[in-house]
Motif scaffolding. Structure first.
Motif, mmCIF file in Angstrom:
data_model
loop_
_atom_site.group_PDB
_atom_site.id
_atom_site.type_symbol
_atom_site.label_atom_id
_atom_site.label_comp_id
_atom_site.label_asym_id
_atom_site.label_seq_id
_atom_site.Cartn_x
_atom_site.Cartn_y
_atom_site.Cartn_z
ATOM 1 N N UNK A 1 0.798 -1.135 0.074
ATOM 2 C CA UNK A 1 -0.032 0.185 -0.288
ATOM 3 C C UNK A 1 0.790 1.361 0.020
ATOM 4 N N UNK A 2 2.152 1.277 0.598
ATOM 5 C CA UNK A 2 2.846 2.429 1.035
ATOM 6 C C UNK A 2 3.731 2.655 -0.382
ATOM 7 N N UNK B 1 -7.783 1.940 -12.055
ATOM 8 C CA UNK B 1 -8.702 0.852 -11.738
ATOM 9 C C UNK B 1 -7.772 -0.147 -10.690
ATOM 10 N N UNK B 2 -6.661 -0.497 -11.002
ATOM 11 C CA UNK B 2 -5.839 -1.344 -10.337
ATOM 12 C C UNK B 2 -5.589 -0.981 -8.704
ATOM 13 N N UNK B 3 -5.260 0.489 -8.561
ATOM 14 C CA UNK B 3 -5.067 1.236 -7.359
ATOM 15 C C UNK B 3 -6.708 0.922 -6.480
ATOM 16 N N UNK B 4 -7.554 1.104 -7.140
ATOM 17 C CA UNK B 4 -8.897 1.177 -6.349
ATOM 18 C C UNK B 4 -9.327 -0.362 -6.005
ATOM 19 N N UNK B 5 -8.853 -1.278 -6.747
ATOM 20 C CA UNK B 5 -9.100 -2.761 -6.523
ATOM 21 C C UNK B 5 -8.368 -3.025 -5.429
ATOM 22 N N UNK B 6 -7.032 -2.577 -5.548
ATOM 23 C CA UNK B 6 -5.980 -2.831 -4.346
ATOM 24 C C UNK B 6 -6.687 -2.107 -2.942
ATOM 25 N N UNK B 7 -7.159 -1.106 -3.093
ATOM 26 C CA UNK B 7 -7.919 -0.438 -1.941
ATOM 27 C C UNK B 7 -8.882 -1.312 -1.230
ATOM 28 N N UNK B 8 -9.706 -1.685 -2.338
ATOM 29 C CA UNK B 8 -10.897 -2.613 -1.496
ATOM 30 C C UNK B 8 -10.306 -3.873 -1.023
ATOM 31 N N UNK B 9 -9.279 -4.619 -1.627
ATOM 32 C CA UNK B 9 -8.725 -5.619 -0.882
ATOM 33 C C UNK B 9 -8.144 -5.417 0.360
ATOM 34 N N UNK B 10 -7.486 -4.393 0.534
ATOM 35 C CA UNK B 10 -6.754 -3.827 1.477
ATOM 36 C C UNK B 10 -7.829 -3.542 2.953
ATOM 37 N N UNK B 11 -8.815 -2.946 2.419
ATOM 38 C CA UNK B 11 -10.109 -2.589 3.294
ATOM 39 C C UNK B 11 -10.331 -3.366 4.523
ATOM 40 N N UNK C 1 -10.224 5.481 -1.151
ATOM 41 C CA UNK C 1 -11.742 5.803 -1.493
ATOM 42 C C UNK C 1 -12.378 4.653 -1.372
ATOM 43 N N UNK C 2 -11.795 3.394 -1.828
ATOM 44 C CA UNK C 2 -12.318 2.093 -2.144
ATOM 45 C C UNK C 2 -12.432 1.191 -0.622
ATOM 46 N N UNK C 3 -11.650 1.814 0.262
ATOM 47 C CA UNK C 3 -11.320 0.690 1.357
ATOM 48 C C UNK C 3 -12.703 0.701 2.075
ATOM 49 N N UNK C 4 -13.595 1.426 2.324
ATOM 50 C CA UNK C 4 -14.758 1.343 2.998
ATOM 51 C C UNK C 4 -15.595 0.463 2.094
ATOM 52 N N UNK C 5 -15.583 0.325 0.878
ATOM 53 C CA UNK C 5 -16.410 -0.641 -0.055
ATOM 54 C C UNK C 5 -15.761 -1.995 0.384
ATOM 55 N N UNK C 6 -14.473 -2.252 0.249
ATOM 56 C CA UNK C 6 -14.151 -3.465 0.517
ATOM 57 C C UNK C 6 -14.127 -4.128 1.731
ATOM 58 N N UNK C 7 -14.204 -3.077 2.835
ATOM 59 C CA UNK C 7 -14.619 -3.311 4.272
ATOM 60 C C UNK C 7 -15.722 -3.883 4.316
ATOM 61 N N UNK C 8 -16.651 -3.513 3.631
ATOM 62 C CA UNK C 8 -18.255 -3.820 3.738
ATOM 63 C C UNK C 8 -18.359 -5.236 2.944
ATOM 64 N N UNK C 9 -17.782 -5.252 2.083
ATOM 65 C CA UNK C 9 -18.046 -6.628 1.231
ATOM 66 C C UNK C 9 -17.381 -7.719 1.946
ATOM 67 N N UNK C 10 -15.832 -7.490 1.773
ATOM 68 C CA UNK C 10 -15.025 -8.735 2.400
ATOM 69 C C UNK C 10 -15.176 -8.916 3.889
#
Length: 435
Positions: A32-33, A124-134, A69-78
């Motif tokens: 992430x960093x 797109x890759x960054x947003x998907x990674x953010x979801x997975x990291x969430x 931005x997509x971390x909360x979405x990934x947090x909710x789904x995963x």
């Protein structure tokens, strides 16, 4: 609403399980960093060249913010997937996405090759990674918490929290090696791919290790299997846990603030107002990260002996005093003892490790990962997006601003520690407690 017991006395976590979870968190934080440390180079690679310094700065910041931005979405789904299907499969999905996105990013074409399609693919890759990291960080905490005897909960979770700093330290060292062995032109041409290749390699290794883990005993013994989508009537009992939600948000605020300021932003904030040799400042920051890891484990051990609330109060007072002493030293001592002062500041910031001890006990098993992940990532996204701008602006006006902010966070930590200390049943972690 009472807590559901986390674990019984017969449950335990093996050193292998703990090491795998710690390695998983270190690698995900490393991944992430990379975007933060390589943001300037990546911006030059994926965006068209421009002479507007403001636009260039916005491009750099957008690369890092996109992941939040997509971390909360990934947090909710995963998180929900983890509560329905299990902690282990959710960890595997999260790590798989992180590994694949790192590999894809390392293979992306540059703006010079495909034009505007390049930044689109990158985002797109960054947003998907953010979801997975969430959900990954809360998953690690919950996985360990649902294995260990609660009398040792703070100690085990402190190792997990310390592993985040290990990931940052690794990314710092790799960035220093790359920048010292490559010119800027070489980095823009192809050198920027190196850290992503390393990230992908580490991620796939950790993914293989995660497959050797078993499901947590608490989830396995959970009597009722739930649907993935809850009805509104089924959600209402959890939405009414206002105290738990509020405490989770405040606890995350403490973790996010200390991580952002002391582990990430402080070198840049110091260089804005004080004339400290850059190489000395970099070394001091890395030493601080090492002592922060030691501090995490130290406070975890003390919390299991003396209680979470009491330890938070003592640690908060120590952190406040050291933050003020650190900036007083910069102001009047010209940074002559910065190595020592920075190391002690990092050690005191290890109090953040106790935040996870509170978070994993706030919600019942059937919604634990969802609730912790969502509250954690919503607050972390808010702090991660606003704090660099706000504190940077304030430091331009008042050089003591970082110390004042850490003082404020310390006061909040002390109040939360006092609240926990005054909860009678929280002193005995083998009992349910009410919030």
């Amino acid at each position: 609403m009472p807590f559901v017991a986390l674990s019984d006395s017969s449950s335990s976590v093996s050193p292998k399980q703990l090491m795998i979870i710690c390695a998983s968190n270190a690698v995900t934080y490393f991944d992430f960093l990379i975007y933060l440390f390589m943001a300037d180079i990546i911006s030059s690679t994926f965006f068209p060249a421009n002479d507007d310094p403001i636009l260039a700065k916005m491009q750099v910041l957008s690369l890092f913010i996109a992941g939040y931005l997509t971390r909360p979405i990934g947090a909710m789904l995963l998180g929900r997937y983890a509560d329905v299907k299990g902690r282990r499969p959710a960890l595997l999905i999260s790590m798989s996405c992180i590994a694949v996105t790192a590999l894809i990013t390392a293979s992306l074409p540059t703006y010079a090759q495909v034009g505007i399609l390049s930044p689109i693919l990158f985002f797109i890759a960054r947003l998907i990674q953010g979801m997975a990291f969430g959900a990954h960080t809360p998953l690690g905490w919950v996985y360990i918490a649902e294995h260990v005897n609660k009398r040792n909960l703070a100690t085990y979770l402190s190792f997990v929290t310390a592993s985040f700093m290990l990931g940052e330290l690794g990314s710092n060292l790799l960035f220093e090696i790359i920048t010292s062995t490559h010119t800027r032109d070489q980095l823009i041409e192809s050198g920027w791919r190196i850290p992503f290749v390393w990230a992908a390699m580490f991620s796939f290794i950790v993914l293989l290790l995660l497959q050797t883990l078993n499901e947590t005993p608490i989830f396995t013994n959970q009597p009722n299997k739930q649907p993935f989508v809850l009805k509104l009537s089924e959600l209402s009992p959890y939405l009414k846990r206002f105290n738990a939600i509020f405490l989770a948000m405040i606890t995350t605020f403490i973790i996010a603030s200390l991580t952002m300021v002391i582990a990430l932003l402080l070198p840049e904030l110091i260089s804005m107002k004080f004339s400290i040799d850059e190489s000395m400042l970099t070394f001091s920051n890395n030493l601080s990260l090492l002592f922060l890891m030691i501090g995490c484990v130290f406070y975890g051990l003390i919390a299991d002996k003396s209680g979470t609330g009491k330890t938070m109060m003592i640690g908060a007072a120590a952190l406040m005093i050291q933050a003020l002493a650190f900036f007083y030293h910069l102001e009047h001592g010209a940074g002559s003892f910065i190595l020592f002062m920075y190391a002690i500041l990092g050690f005191c910031a290890g109090i953040m490790s106790l935040g996870s001890v509170i978070l994993v006990q706030l919600f019942p098993t059937e919604v634990r990962v969802t609730a912790v992940s969502l509250t954690y990532n919503l607050m972390y996204a808010l702090v991660g997006i606003t704090l660099p701008f706000g504190l940077g602006y304030a430091t331009n006006l008042v050089s003591f601003s970082p110390a004042l902010y850490i003082t404020f966070v310390s006061i909040v930590t002390f109040i939360i520690g006092l609240y926990i200390y005054r909860l009678p049943k929280f002193k005995n972690l083998d009992e349910s407690i009410k919030l």
